[in-house]
Write an enzyme that holds these catalytic residues in place. Structure first.
Site, mmCIF file in Angstrom:
data_model
loop_
_atom_site.group_PDB
_atom_site.id
_atom_site.type_symbol
_atom_site.label_atom_id
_atom_site.label_comp_id
_atom_site.label_asym_id
_atom_site.label_seq_id
_atom_site.Cartn_x
_atom_site.Cartn_y
_atom_site.Cartn_z
ATOM 1 N N LYS A 1 0.855 -1.183 0.000
ATOM 2 C CA LYS A 1 0.000 0.000 0.000
ATOM 3 C C LYS A 1 0.897 1.241 0.000
ATOM 4 O O LYS A 1 1.951 1.254 0.648
ATOM 5 C CB LYS A 1 -0.891 -0.026 1.247
ATOM 6 C CG LYS A 1 -1.968 1.050 1.277
ATOM 7 C CD LYS A 1 -2.854 0.872 2.517
ATOM 8 C CE LYS A 1 -3.986 1.888 2.556
ATOM 9 N NZ LYS A 1 -4.864 1.680 3.735
ATOM 10 N N SER B 1 -9.690 1.635 2.612
ATOM 11 C CA SER B 1 -8.776 2.385 1.783
ATOM 12 C C SER B 1 -7.702 1.558 1.097
ATOM 13 O O SER B 1 -7.075 2.030 0.150
ATOM 14 C CB SER B 1 -8.102 3.455 2.650
ATOM 15 O OG SER B 1 -7.292 2.840 3.638
ATOM 16 N N SER C 1 -9.982 -0.788 6.787
ATOM 17 C CA SER C 1 -9.343 -0.554 5.492
ATOM 18 C C SER C 1 -8.611 -1.741 4.892
ATOM 19 O O SER C 1 -8.205 -1.697 3.734
ATOM 20 C CB SER C 1 -8.376 0.629 5.585
ATOM 21 O OG SER C 1 -9.093 1.845 5.508
#
Lengths: 493, 503
Positions: B80, B155, B179
């Site tokens: 990420k 996210s 997330s």
């Protein structure tokens, strides 16, 4: 303070915030070097630069230093304290928040005893002492730009907040200097004013009584004072200024109507200056710092730190006066820092006479320290040297003049006092026959002085001193002065 | 090559270690897949083909030389884009950090690399991890590999889409309110948020520091256990990281938990089609039946402070969501204050007359709507006069939520519930209503407030053929039980569906 014309009684009321930079090896929340004077932005890392994703890690040593100050200030050091973020934007604050302590400071509710010129002491209450990280510095030496130096960003800073217990400039200075001495004494800060290790922010107002009514002037906080002189001038100036302003408007220039104000200090004019009112009070939006765990202070930890504190300056000064028979001035001079008194204590423990040591330390010792701008303990004399020299004096092996010469030699070249005395021929001549020869020679060579002594006139004392001096000179300082004087008296009396 | 893409991380690592597949071939297979298919999914913000191949080559050489190449030797992974790495950029999908190159590597990434993983690139996300659909990315949107008209969740949407789309063997994400788990559910993969403090946060760009946790997104439970094993453990650079020893998750993974007690929180099965869609409920109930068939005991538990309320107007609300959006916004308002354009990051090109204008213009230009909204909410919540009403109260709710879980775990070993109320929604469907978007996390958010570990695994497909996720929750530091309980289910009902996009 009383104004005779109007019989106003004026009581200044002063509280003091003192920021002390702690002398840890590394910064508060990272491993960067804590050192003044290096080229800009050389003692920095991602943590104190406030880069994304990095985390602070607490410096336990800084916490111990702060605990030490708190305990020496008779504060409570609670078992649980935590870190909070104080949010505000400024270019020298890379994260735009400062890690500080808000509602649970490391130390609270203590006091510092300060000396007064009357010889008495006064307790000034300490509200709290908390640990935080210092900000960097904005510099303005590049035209058209503001430079940011972050070497100081993250340096451990102890903020000590007093109650408004000081009622005169003298008390403010007594408190500030006692605090300066204390933090140096404890070894937690160099407290070097030139390096900004200690900064003051006094809160000042006046309680003025006129005709049975007491008026309180608006409280003024003077920001960022970096020297004792600035502190003294700022407080003295404010007391006068506030009284002057109040006289012009006794009902209007009062705390209830004007509240608190900030003023700056101008080093050039030694005056405080009005700072533009902030549009609104700062809202620091404190919140517990989620990157750091709370600090738990165990009883064992607290006791260990308390055990490291030892005797504090005022207690030692009292002991020196009681045990060594010193006067206040000498005892005070020897308790400006811990190592100088340690030197005295250890020399006495080694068998030296306290008074002899004190004379050496506060005579040549203080003079040399003054020349070098260091503490007496740092002039380079060891306990062994000091004790031996003092013992030689007590035994009558050297007189005071010779001792001074030996002392100076010791500081310059090191070595043993007795060896130096022997090598330099500074040992007192104990052969009384030899002393008598010098005395007789001096009498023979100075008939006028002899006559002045024997005539008993007002020049008698001076002439006696002259003859003594002649004998000492002839002996190159090695004659025992007491013996010389005794012989002169016998022969001329 | 396509068989490489079908292997789990553990299978691929074993094949590389055995010399059956070269790390270079595995890496090239994934790089080719990214070239061929990521233009549709857009999971990645940046890839490092040269570095990845060079590293794979070294791993192959090490293996030939007889060196230990690590438990993930030669396995291509994705990170990420809020995990700092010294190679490439770390953008957090924000225009503010669009060119930011970190001079340090996150501890979790360093551990993954030390275990032999080959980093393919950085994946897209909601800007600074604020969002539930990856539509808040300041760079571009990511599509769900199951249906490119739908969001991958967020996210960590890029990481979830990359794993589901066979564009990496496994990925790391971060989870502040769901997330990792929510995009895992939306994309049909396994996602694990470990206990708060189990994985070091050093090098993870902070959003809500007391909630953030790094975790894996993987093809199966074993991979999740393997990656968690690798990245967990104490770290002197993170004082909030727990030093407790990390159990060997893999050793016990295949052993079913005897007399497993599964708690069903009655508050998490609301009778409302918006708060829990019927096909999602049906899939979860089927999973419960499967556990029963394996001998598990089902007990009802209660999490009163995490309950989901439906108003007269049909609006869904939750204490946990409310408390969460006070805590996380308060922390984010402070955490993101450092993005002031003075030291690094985007600086306005407009002339500025003073420092405040420099700050505000640079931030106004480079931060997105949702980030600004949360900074403002958090600033408000912490303002003097409001602190007690908002922040302090949220902390109290947080404590109550944690106490509820503690009481519930007195009656069960794991808690089971849906991961999300619905399957993946359409791109743009919820962007106009932030509160509706926030409710996508109603089942995941309370774990972050309580610091508990949670795992989402796929349990079926919805009416429109979208994956449905089931969440398992454990007590603090009980990841081992979570993995075992999840593996029991996985063995009983192996999920073999591939998203259309991955073929």
């Amino acid at each position: 303070m009383t104004n005779t014309a109007q019989t106003d009684t004026i009581q200044p009321v002063v509280g003091l915030e003192i920021h002390v930079e702690l002398a840890t090896e590394t910064k508060m929340f990272c491993r960067c070097r804590n050192h003044f004077g290096d080229p800009p932005n050389t003692n920095v890392c991602p943590v104190c630069l406030g880069m994304p994703g990095v985390l602070p890690v607490m410096n336990g040593r800084a916490v111990e230093f702060a605990m030490k100050v708190g305990l020496a200030l008779n504060c409570t050091v609670p078992g649980y304290t935590k870190w909070d973020r104080k949010n505000y934007y400024y270019p020298d604050l890379p994260k735009n928040y400062q890690i500080s302590q808000y509602d649970l400071p490391l130390a609270q509710n203590g006091f510092l005893e300060i000396p007064l010129s009357s010889g008495e002491t006064k307790q000034i209450r300490v509200l709290r002492a908390h640990l935080e990280e210092d900000a960097g510095k904005n510099t303005h030496d590049i035209p058209g730009c503001t430079g940011v130096d972050l070497n100081r960003a993250g340096v451990p800073l102890l903020e000590i907040v007093s109650e408004p217990d000081m009622n005169s400039v003298e008390e403010v200075m007594g408190y500030a200097k006692s605090m300066h001495r204390l933090v140096r004494w404890l070894g937690v800060s160099e407290a070097n004013m030139q390096m900004g290790h200690m900064r003051f922010e006094p809160n000042i107002n006046l309680h003025i009584t006129r005709g049975g009514v007491t008026y309180k002037t608006p409280i003024v906080e003077v920001k960022n004072l970096n020297s004792f002189r600035a502190l003294e001038n700022a407080v003295a100036f404010e007391i006068q200024r506030q009284y002057d302003e109040w006289q012009g408007n006794p009902e209007g220039f009062v705390l209830a109507k004007l509240g608190k104000q900030n003023r700056g200090y101008d080093d050039g004019t030694c005056k405080t200056v009005f700072q533009r009112e902030k549009e609104e009070a700062h809202d620091y939006r404190y919140l517990p710092d989620p990157d750091l765990v709370p600090v738990t202070v165990s009883d064992e930890w607290r006791q260990r730190v308390a055990g490291e504190i030892g005797e504090l300056p005022l207690a030692r000064r009292a002991r020196f006066m009681a045990d060594y028979g010193l006067n206040f001035k000498d005892a005070d001079a020897l308790t400006q820092d811990a190592p100088t008194g340690d030197l005295l204590d250890q020399s006495v423990a080694a068998g030296a006479e306290a008074k002899r040591c004190v004379n050496l330390l506060l005579g040549r010792g203080a003079a040399v320290a003054n020349e070098r701008g260091c503490a007496i303990a740092d002039i380079g004399v060891t306990v062994e040297q000091l004790a031996e020299l003092a013992k030689m004096m007590s035994a009558g092996d050297v007189n005071a003049t010779a001792a001074d010469k030996i002392f100076e030699k010791l500081l310059a070249e090191g070595g043993q006092p007795r060896a130096i005395a022997e090598k330099q021929g500074l040992l007192t001549v104990k052969d009384l026959g030899q002393v008598e020869q010098w005395v007789d020679a001096a009498i023979a060579a100075n008939p006028q002085a002899v006559e002045e002594i024997q005539s008993g006139g007002k020049k008698q004392k001076k002439a006696f001193g002259f003859l003594t001096g002649q004998v000492m000179q002839a002996s190159k300082g090695a004659a025992p002065p007491a013996e010389v004087q005794k012989l002169l008296q016998q022969k001329l009396g | 090559m396509s068989e490489i893409l079908d292997l789990t991380a553990a299978e691929l690592a074993a094949a590389v270690a055995a010399g059956e597949i070269a790390a270079v071939d595995a890496t090239r297979a994934y790089l080719d897949a990214i070239s061929a298919r990521d233009r549709d999914i857009r999971a990645y913000n940046e890839t490092y083909p040269d570095e990845a191949l060079a590293r794979a080559k070294r791993i192959d050489a090490d293996r030939v030389a007889g060196k230990n190449i690590g438990p993930l030797g030669g396995v291509p992974v994705a990170l990420k884009d809020n995990l700092c790495t010294t190679h490439g950029r770390t953008t957090c999908a924000s225009k503010y950090l669009a060119d930011f190159r970190a001079p340090y590597t996150a501890t979790a990434v360093a551990k993954l690399e030390a275990a032999g993983a080959v980093v393919l690139g950085k994946t897209n996300m909601d800007e600074f991890a604020m969002g539930s659909s990856t539509e808040n990315s300041g760079l571009h949107a990511t599509k769900n590999p199951w249906d490119v008209g739908r969001v991958p969740g967020g996210s960590s949407g890029g990481s979830a889409a990359a794993v589901a789309g066979r564009l990496c063997a496994a990925a790391l994400g971060s989870d502040t309110g769901g997330s990792i788990r929510q995009p895992a559910a939306f994309c049909g993969v396994v996602g694990c948020k470990p206990t708060y403090g189990r994985v070091s946060r050093y090098g993870l760009v902070a959003f809500g520091s007391s909630l953030d946790q790094i975790g894996p997104l993987t093809r199966d439970v074993k991979d999740a256990a393997l990656l968690t094993q690798i990245i967990a453990g104490g770290d002197p650079a993170d004082s909030t990281c727990l030093g407790d020893s990390v159990p060997d998750y893999l050793a016990s993974l295949d052993q079913p938990i005897p007399n497993l007690r599964i708690g069903l929180p009655r508050e998490f099965f609301p009778n409302n089609n918006e708060a829990l869609r019927p096909d999602v409920r049906a899939a979860i109930e089927k999973a419960i039946e499967a556990y029963k068939a394996m001998g598990a005991e089902i007990v009802e538990v209660s999490l009163p402070h995490s309950r989901i309320d439906v108003g007269d107007d049909g609006a869904i609300s939750s204490f946990a969501v409310s408390a969460y959006y006070i805590v996380c916004t308060a922390e984010c308002s402070s955490n993101l204050a450092r993005f002031d354009s003075v030291h690094y990051g985007h600086r306005t090109k407009q002339p500025v007359e003073d420092i405040v204008t420099l700050y505000s213009r640079s931030r106004a230009e480079s931060l997105g709507q949702e980030v600004k909204r949360r900074i403002m909410l958090g600033t408000y919540a912490l303002s003097s006069g409001y602190y007690d009403a908002y922040y302090n109260k949220a902390l109290k709710v947080r404590r109550l939520i944690a106490n509820d879980f503690k009481a519930a775990f007195g009656k069960c070993d794991v808690i089971l519930c849906p991961t999300t109320p619905t399957p993946a929604f359409r791109l743009g469907e919820k962007t106009a209503n932030p509160i509706e978007m926030y409710m996508a996390d109603i089942y995941t958010i309370s774990l972050n407030l309580a610091g508990l570990p949670g795992l989402s695994l796929p349990v079926g497909l919805s009416d429109e053929n979208l994956p449905i996720g089931m969440q398992l929750i454990g007590p603090v530091l009980c990841e081992e039980n979570l993995f075992r309980a999840a593996a029991m289910y996985e063995r009983a009902r192996p999920a073999q569906w591939l998203p259309p996009c991955a073929n």
